[in-house]
Design a protein around this motif. Sequence first.
Motif, PDB file in Angstrom:
ATOM      1  N   ALA A  57       0.853  -1.190   0.000  1.00  0.00           N
ATOM      2  CA  ALA A  57       0.000   0.000   0.000  1.00  0.00           C
ATOM      3  C   ALA A  57       0.890   1.242   0.000  1.00  0.00           C
ATOM      4  O   ALA A  57       2.105   1.145   0.190  1.00  0.00           O
ATOM      5  N   THR A  58       0.269   2.390  -0.176  1.00  0.00           N
ATOM      6  CA  THR A  58       1.027   3.642  -0.206  1.00  0.00           C
ATOM      7  C   THR A  58       1.120   4.306   1.162  1.00  0.00           C
ATOM      8  O   THR A  58       2.015   5.109   1.395  1.00  0.00           O
ATOM      9  N   SER A  59       0.173   3.992   2.067  1.00  0.00           N
ATOM     10  CA  SER A  59       0.164   4.602   3.396  1.00  0.00           C
ATOM     11  C   SER A  59      -0.652   3.726   4.348  1.00  0.00           C
ATOM     12  O   SER A  59      -1.322   2.786   3.922  1.00  0.00           O
ATOM     13  N   GLU A  60      -0.595   4.062   5.630  1.00  0.00           N
ATOM     14  CA  GLU A  60      -1.385   3.331   6.624  1.00  0.00           C
ATOM     15  C   GLU A  60      -2.880   3.488   6.324  1.00  0.00           C
ATOM     16  O   GLU A  60      -3.643   2.544   6.474  1.00  0.00           O
ATOM     17  N   GLU A  61      -3.282   4.658   5.903  1.00  0.00           N
ATOM     18  CA  GLU A  61      -4.680   4.907   5.544  1.00  0.00           C
ATOM     19  C   GLU A  61      -5.105   4.014   4.379  1.00  0.00           C
ATOM     20  O   GLU A  61      -6.213   3.473   4.367  1.00  0.00           O
ATOM     21  N   ASP A  62      -4.225   3.844   3.410  1.00  0.00           N
ATOM     22  CA  ASP A  62      -4.489   2.978   2.269  1.00  0.00           C
ATOM     23  C   ASP A  62      -4.658   1.523   2.729  1.00  0.00           C
ATOM     24  O   ASP A  62      -5.536   0.803   2.251  1.00  0.00           O
TER      25      ASP A  62
ATOM     26  N   SER B 286      -8.087   1.156   4.306  1.00  0.00           N
ATOM     27  CA  SER B 286      -9.164   1.158   3.313  1.00  0.00           C
ATOM     28  C   SER B 286      -9.220  -0.157   2.553  1.00  0.00           C
ATOM     29  O   SER B 286     -10.298  -0.652   2.225  1.00  0.00           O
ATOM     30  N   LYS B 287      -8.055  -0.762   2.285  1.00  0.00           N
ATOM     31  CA  LYS B 287      -8.023  -2.040   1.582  1.00  0.00           C
ATOM     32  C   LYS B 287      -8.569  -3.183   2.435  1.00  0.00           C
ATOM     33  O   LYS B 287      -9.122  -4.151   1.907  1.00  0.00           O
TER      34      LYS B 287
END
Length: 69
Positions: free
Chosen positions: A27-32, A35-36
């Motif tokens: 992923a690109t970030s912890e938020e990503d 969301s996944k």
Amino acid sequence: MIFKVYYQDKITEVPVRERTNTLYIEATSEEDVRSKLKERGFNIEFITPVDGAYLEYEKQSENYKVLEN
């Protein structure tokens, strides 16, 4: 970037070390990452980026497998 996620199988489970699972996800970030994994219903305890020597060490584990979304 690869992230290591510590989680419980159900959102209603209380975090207990003996029942904590891990997975690896790109992923690109912890938020990503969040969301996944939102649709899976996991109780996410902790997310940490894995790179460099730490990533090489984790790759040696028989449990290392990057989750594909």
